[in-house]
Design an enzyme around this catalytic site. Structure first.
Site, short mmCIF file in Angstrom:
data_model
loop_
_atom_site.label_atom_id
_atom_site.label_comp_id
_atom_site.label_asym_id
_atom_site.label_seq_id
_atom_site.Cartn_x
_atom_site.Cartn_y
_atom_site.Cartn_z
N GLU A 289 0.82 -1.21 0.00
CA GLU A 289 0.00 0.00 0.00
C GLU A 289 0.85 1.26 0.00
O GLU A 289 0.40 2.34 -0.36
CB GLU A 289 -0.97 0.00 1.20
CG GLU A 289 -0.39 0.45 2.54
CD GLU A 289 0.55 -0.56 3.16
OE1 GLU A 289 1.27 -0.19 4.09
OE2 GLU A 289 0.57 -1.71 2.70
N ASP A 331 15.24 20.20 -32.67
CA ASP A 331 15.43 21.17 -33.74
C ASP A 331 16.84 21.73 -33.61
O ASP A 331 17.51 21.57 -32.59
CB ASP A 331 14.39 22.28 -33.64
CG ASP A 331 14.31 23.13 -34.91
OD1 ASP A 331 15.04 22.82 -35.88
OD2 ASP A 331 13.53 24.09 -34.91
N ASP A 594 9.57 24.06 -29.69
CA ASP A 594 8.96 25.22 -29.03
C ASP A 594 7.96 25.98 -29.89
O ASP A 594 7.43 27.00 -29.47
CB ASP A 594 10.04 26.18 -28.55
CG ASP A 594 10.88 26.74 -29.71
OD1 ASP A 594 10.64 26.33 -30.87
OD2 ASP A 594 11.77 27.57 -29.45
N ASN A 662 8.27 -13.01 3.90
CA ASN A 662 7.29 -13.05 5.00
C ASN A 662 6.14 -13.98 4.69
O ASN A 662 5.58 -14.62 5.59
CB ASN A 662 6.76 -11.64 5.27
CG ASN A 662 7.74 -10.80 6.07
OD1 ASN A 662 8.61 -11.34 6.74
ND2 ASN A 662 7.61 -9.48 5.98
N ASN A 687 4.27 -3.14 10.25
CA ASN A 687 4.05 -2.51 8.95
C ASN A 687 4.22 -1.00 9.04
O ASN A 687 4.82 -0.37 8.15
CB ASN A 687 2.64 -2.86 8.46
CG ASN A 687 2.36 -2.31 7.07
OD1 ASN A 687 3.10 -2.56 6.14
ND2 ASN A 687 1.27 -1.57 6.95
#
Length: 857
Positions: A289, A331, A594, A662, A687
């Site tokens: 998470e 360019d 540009d 784990n 955690n």
């Protein structure tokens, strides 16, 4: 008054009626009225651009199904009398979610502040004074000025317009510019495409200028109503897909483990509610998470470091793409050259100075209403001419297919169409040339050859050239059209000098040395481009012109790409084709542009790069904005992008290996232990401490060798790393299980305490090994990362010795356990270091292309 009352009839009603209905004038609104209307209408942003309120964003973090089920189960636990466990679970979940939320919001707010510094702005009249304001600050009734290169900021009715042409392909799908006028159409407009006196949000001004009143903003615009489709998020990058796939992989493994652990505990007739709580806490602890926050914060940190180097990141995904980029198309003008273009000569057909040529060039540039190019500015700056006796009648705006602009002018006695543009195109439209004394002579093959030879000689000497031509028009000719650009009388050449930039050579070498191939895409001819390349020491290995591309299929182009590094006389559509060909060849391509003509190429590139002085459409299309038009800044951005991806990778490698380990440990413990290997609150605390320790990863240092070549995402390699390192973590977990049960004769509480301390220590401290390809003692981590990691491990080790221990079900381990802990952690880290070296030497090179993967360099 709501925006809905200004219906589609805005383009059919007289302008005075529109102004009256909006309660405004041509002088604009007062500041007080603007503030009142902004409160009424909100910001001028389509819904797709807006963020949800902060409270909604925060609460949405709790909508994770695993978190909801965990909170529900802890509520049941409280109902059965275990209120302490319920409170601890609530606190742990809230702290974890808050840590994630605060870190990510701070990072995104910082990037948003940077992004606003290069936000599109518009000239707007307030209290009768014209000023530049951010587009999102407009309200209905504002009066704005539009010019070539601008994005139209809202749905507006024209008050004044001069040679106004607008690209509205985003709304109508029509690729050709549409002419706009103040007058209402003869036939009432049926849709936006037919509304000739109205311009719409999301379209862009190609040429000309206008004054317009804002009628609709935000969601009420035609663009806003279509924002659900037009503003759909761009397709995910390879990096975003890889992150998503990794998350799903861990989630699938976690769900399998949770079901397995729950089934085993129920089968062994252990308390079902405690087993459910443990399984859910385990799921929350094992799911990545924190991954979205780590990715966002790391990318944002990179963006803020780039801002210090005067590069603004508009889209965070561009940070990965710039690090993965292995081809940069750019360019020539302003990037490889100084962009301080000076007009140096004005030559007739014999190559001699001609006042006539300069006068025609000056008339064209002075009266041209489109966006002024550097060449136009150089002509006007060369010398001032008195043109008060001349008057402009009409104009055929510049476009990148014709590559010329024509202006119809008169001085009362003669009426001239003056044409300026690319020599090849102007010569093609010419049938005569102005000889001695201004006498027109046929442009026969011999004369064409002579003019072409002069043009080539100028190009070989490094000069840029514009051709100048004219055509006498009849007194009844009151408008200019494309058909008038024929049978021209060729006058001569305007000659310009744009010297190579001193820093460009070092920047090209730096990019090339870093594995980024530089390719030149320019509208200039090949002779000028070859000269600039020679000045910069850039060998031309292959050259393709726009004419070549017209007759070349995609397969043929892709076949030639490896041997070509210069593309000359290319149109905007051809630039886009070249970029797409590179992408389909598996390259990660950047484009630096540009101009108005660069917008499509910037969209097509993996990395669109523009400059702060660029046209609005170019800045809007780009992902990165340079505050300095310099290739050396791009090189710094490339290095920062690679540094960012490497830091994300550190978290992925550590999280994947420890989580996978784990999973094995939990599954094994559930099979032979008569009790839970860790309490649910202990799993959540583990955690939380682990998450806190990783908050410093975005700040970590990255070695030079890790930045030497482009980095790309490779999920297969991460999976292999996880499969190799995960079992090593589990091995030491099982060693700890054995020691606790047989050496320390641990009961349930001591076992849970001991494994909590050992699991956290190995899980957190392994970052010092995984964060570098070097030996850990030869690579210095960032002080914040080191402090957080050591601090988290220390808190985990010392917490059982404090008065808080009983709240989490801990007991104080014997002193001998800590001696075992030190020996086990040191042994684990040494073993991981050995396996890491073997992995990167023998396993990593089997995947992908060496040097183009985020785990290798």
């Amino acid at each position: 008054m709501g925006q809905g009352t200004i219906r589609d009839e805005i383009w059919d009603r007289p302008i005075f009626a529109v102004l009256e209905s909006l309660k405004t004038t041509v002088a604009g609104l007062s500041r007080t009225e603007v503030d009142a209307r902004r409160r009424q209408y909100g910001l001028n942003q389509p819904l797709a651009h807006r963020r949800r309120p902060l409270w909604q964003q925060f609460l949405s973090r709790f909508l994770n199904p695993l978190v909801l089920i965990l909170l529900f189960a802890s509520g049941l636990s409280a109902a059965t009398g275990n209120v302490t466990s319920f409170v601890i679970v609530i606190v742990m979940v809230v702290l974890s979610v808050t840590l994630d939320f605060v870190q990510e919001r701070r990072a995104e707010n910082a990037v948003e502040a940077l992004r606003r510094t290069v936000a599109v702005r518009v000239q707007v009249r307030r209290d009768g004074v014209e000023a530049s304001e951010p587009v999102d600050q407009l309200v209905p009734g504002d009066v704005v000025r539009l010019a070539a290169g601008d994005l139209v900021p809202a749905d507006c009715r024209l008050i004044e317009a001069r040679d106004l042409f607008v690209n509205q392909a985003m709304l109508t799908g029509e690729p050709y510019p549409a002419e706009k006028r103040v007058e209402a159409p003869a036939v009432p407009a049926q849709d936006a495409g037919d509304a000739l006196n109205t311009v719409f949000m999301g379209t862009s001004v190609i040429s000309g200028s206008a004054i317009a009143v804002v009628c609709r903003t935000g969601d009420a615009t035609a663009f806003g109503q279509l924002s659900g489709t037009l503003q759909a998020p761009p397709p995910p990058t390879a990096f975003e897909l890889g992150i998503r796939q990794f998350g799903f992989l861990i989630l699938r493994l976690t769900i399998f483990l949770v079901l397995f652990v729950l089934a085993v505990n129920v089968l062994f007739h252990r308390p079902w509610l405690e087993s459910l709580m443990f399984a859910l806490a385990l799921a929350v602890g094992l799911t990545p998470e924190l991954l979205p926050m780590i990715v966002t914060v790391t990318l944002a940190r990179g963006a803020m470091r780039l801002a210090e180097r005067r590069v603004i990141v508009k889209r965070l995904a561009a940070m990965h793409n710039i690090g993965a980029m292995d081809v940069l198309c750019t360019d020539k003008t302003g990037t490889l050259t100084e962009a301080t273009i000076r007009m140096v000569r004005h030559l007739d057909f014999r190559g001699e100075e001609s006042e006539r040529v300069f006068r025609l060039a000056y008339l064209n540039s002075h009266f041209e209403s489109g966006i002024k190019s550097p060449l136009d500015e150089a002509i006007i700056a060369f010398r001032t001419l008195d043109v008060t006796g001349w008057q402009k009648i009409d104009e055929v705006p510049f476009d990148f297919e014709r590559r010329r602009v024509s202006v119809l002018v008169t001085d009362g006695t003669e009426r001239l169409l003056v044409v300026k543009g690319a020599p090849e195109d102007v010569l093609r439209q010419s049938t005569h040339y102005e000889g001695e004394g201004g006498v027109e002579k046929p442009l026969d093959p011999a004369a064409r050859a002579e003019l072409d030879a002069l043009f080539q000689k100028l190009g070989e000497d490094g000069f840029r050239v514009l051709a100048i031509a004219s055509k006498a028009m009849g007194p009844d000719h009151t408008s200019a059209a494309l058909g008038d650009e024929s049978e021209l009388a060729f006058a001569g050449y305007a000659v310009f000098l744009d010297p190579p930039k001193a820093s460009a050579m070092a920047a090209i070498r730096g990019l090339t040395g870093a594995g980024v191939a530089v390719r030149i895409l320019t509208g200039d001819n090949e002779r000028v481009t070859r000269h600039v390349c020679a000045e910069l020491g850039l060998p031309v290995t292959g050259l393709i012109t726009g004419d070549d591309l017209r007759v070349m299929g995609e397969e043929a182009l892709r076949a030639r790409l490896p041997k070509v590094n210069v593309f000359c006389r290319v149109t905007p559509a051809q630039k886009e084709s070249v970029l797409l060909a590179y992408k389909r060849s598996g390259r990660v391509v950047g484009f630096l542009g540009d101009g108005i003509n660069d917008a499509s190429a910037l969209h097509a590139a993996d990395v669109g790069i523009s400059v702060d002085s660029a046209a609005d459409v170019a800045k809007e299309a780009a992902g990165l904005i340079l505050l300095e038009h310099d290739l050396s800044v791009v090189h710094e951005a490339v290095m920062e992008g690679r540094r960012t991806v490497q830091n994300v990778t550190k978290y992925i490698l550590m999280g994947s290996s420890s989580n996978f380990g784990n999973m094995f440990s939990m599954a094994g413990a559930s099979l032979f232990l008569p009790f839970l290997p860790m309490l649910p609150t202990q799993v959540l605390l583990n955690n939380l401490l682990y998450d806190a320790s990783e908050a410093g990863v975005p700040l970590d240092n990255v070695e030079a060798e890790a930045l030497a070549l482009p980095v790309q995402w490779d999920l297969r390699l991460i999976q292999r790393f996880m499969l190799v390192l995960g079992p090593v973590s589990s091995l030491f977990d099982f060693l700890t299980f054995y020691a606790l049960l047989h050496l320390f004769n641990a009961d349930e509480a001591l076992f849970q305490t001991g494994w909590f301390v050992e699991s956290l220590a190995t899980q957190v401290l392994v970052i010092f090994v995984i964060r570098t390809r070097r030996s850990p003692w030869l690579s210095r981590p960032n002080a914040i990362l080191a402090g957080l990691s050591l601090g988290a491990a220390a808190v985990g080790a010392l917490l059982p010795l404090t008065p808080l221990a009983s709240f989490f079900g801990f007991v104080a381990p014997p002193a001998s356990f800590y001696l075992f802990l030190v020996a086990a952690v040191v042994t684990y880290l040494v073993l991981v270091e050995i396996i890491k070296r073997v992995f990167f030497r023998y396993v990593a090179p089997q995947h992908g292309v060496r040097g183009r993967v985020s785990l290798r360099h």
